[in-house]
Design an enzyme around this catalytic site. Structure first.
Site, PDB file in Angstrom:
ATOM      1  CG  ASP A  10      -3.797  78.374  40.554  1.00 11.71           C
ATOM      2  OD1 ASP A  10      -4.449  78.786  39.574  1.00 11.71           O
ATOM      3  OD2 ASP A  10      -3.130  79.151  41.273  1.00 11.71           O
ATOM      4  CB  SER A  11      -0.920  79.358  37.207  1.00  7.00           C
ATOM      5  OG  SER A  11      -1.401  80.356  38.089  1.00  7.00           O
ATOM      6  CB  CYS A  74      -6.398  77.653  37.534  1.00  9.40           C
ATOM      7  SG  CYS A  74      -5.696  78.853  36.387  1.00  9.40           S
ATOM      8  CD  GLU A 153       1.993  82.827  42.018  1.00 17.91           C
ATOM      9  OE1 GLU A 153       3.068  82.251  42.191  1.00 17.91           O
ATOM     10  OE2 GLU A 153       0.895  82.228  42.013  1.00 17.91           O
ATOM     11  CB  CYS A 185      -8.369  85.425  39.185  1.00 18.92           C
ATOM     12  SG  CYS A 185      -6.628  84.923  39.361  1.00 18.92           S
ATOM     13  CG  HIS A 187      -3.390  83.977  42.058  1.00 13.98           C
ATOM     14  ND1 HIS A 187      -3.620  82.925  41.196  1.00 13.98           N
ATOM     15  CD2 HIS A 187      -2.071  83.923  42.378  1.00 13.98           C
ATOM     16  CE1 HIS A 187      -2.475  82.273  40.991  1.00 13.98           C
ATOM     17  NE2 HIS A 187      -1.529  82.858  41.699  1.00 13.98           N
TER      18      HIS A 187
END
Ligand code: DGL
Length: 267
Positions: A10-11, A74, A153, A185, A187
């Protein structure tokens, strides 16, 4: 039997939601997780660039970690690169978009599903394409939620600011009369309580994590590539950003399996 690890990327921290589901469902499998925190967020970047990032990470996982499968945990990277990665590599490459759609389609009762994701994912039209190719009789209301990933994040899940942002960004899906909201997403499950507060009790939140883990298990069973039974999986974590930050927040998000983080530097 195939004792090689499964690669997940993932990012940043979002893919840990998928890694968690995989560890719970497949405790014997070894995992290598790559969080590209040095180059996150992917969502606002051009899809061409994200595609290149996804190719680079997949190459690292396949060539340096000898993974038997890659999970693109992701949505933005899956929207940008899934087909290409499947074409370029011999190992199975799994995305999160189809599993998420399958989960949402089984949950909805009124056939109206909201999808929220990054600007890149929503702009790509990947969710509409997935629904069309499954011929699912549902209507999608898709909307981008720029800013959500940055809150995650930073480890900020329940602040007043994130609530205010959620009220503004979720207005289109609320107006769409959806009874199911797909968190497009990886996240976003970390913001689930804030999102649920805004959406109200009647709307069911769906993430792709569990369904993706089920798909991984099905492929391992079909191909006979599962890890030898009886052993406990080893989990490695690699970050292209600050390792100490990844360790501290990652452990909070994933749990005790994340006890060490290796650094990675792009040339
Ligand atoms: N977690 C990622 C996704 O599912 C993207 C987050 C980002 O880097 O913008 O799309």
């Amino acid at each position: 039997m195939d004792d090689r690890p499964i690669g997940v990327f993932d990012s940043g921290f979002g893919g840990l939601t998928v890694a968690r589901a995989m560890i719970d469902l497949l405790p014997g499998e070894d995992l290598v997780y790559f969080g590209d925190t040095g180059r996150y967020p992917y969502g606002p970047q051009p899809l061409d660039r994200v595609r290149e990032y996804a190719r680079q990470i997949t190459t690292v996982l396949v060539e340096q970690h000898d993974v038997k499968m890659v999970v693109v945990a992701c949505n933005t990277a899956a929207a940008a690169a899934l087909d290409l990665l499947r074409f370029e590599h011999d190992v199975p490459v799994i995305g999160v978009i189809d599993p998420g759609v399958r989960a949402a389609v089984t949950v909805t009762r009124n056939g109206r599903i909201g999808v929220i994701g990054t600007v890149g994912t929503i702009g790509s039209g990947a969710y509409q394409r997935a629904v069309r190719s499954m011929r699912a009789p549902v209507e999608l209301t898709c909307t981008a939620c720029p800013g959500f990933v940055e809150f995650v994040e930073r480890g900020e899940f329940r602040s007043e600011q994130v609530h205010v942002l959620a009220e503004r960004l979720l207005a289109p899906v609320l107006d769409g009369g959806v009874d199911t909201l797909l968190l497009g997403c990886t996240h976003y499950p970390f913001l689930a309580r804030t999102i649920a507060d805004v959406m109200g009790r009647e709307v069911v939140l769906v993430s792709s994590a569990d369904e993706t883990a089920f798909e991984v298990r099905a492929i391992l069973e079909d191909t006979g590539q599962g890890h030898r039974p009886g052993s406990e999986g080893k989990h490695r974590f690699v970050s292209s950003g600050d390792v100490a930050t990844f360790k501290a927040l990652g452990r909070r998000l994933l749990g005790p399996e994340l006890d060490d983080v290796e650094g990675w530097e792009w040339d």
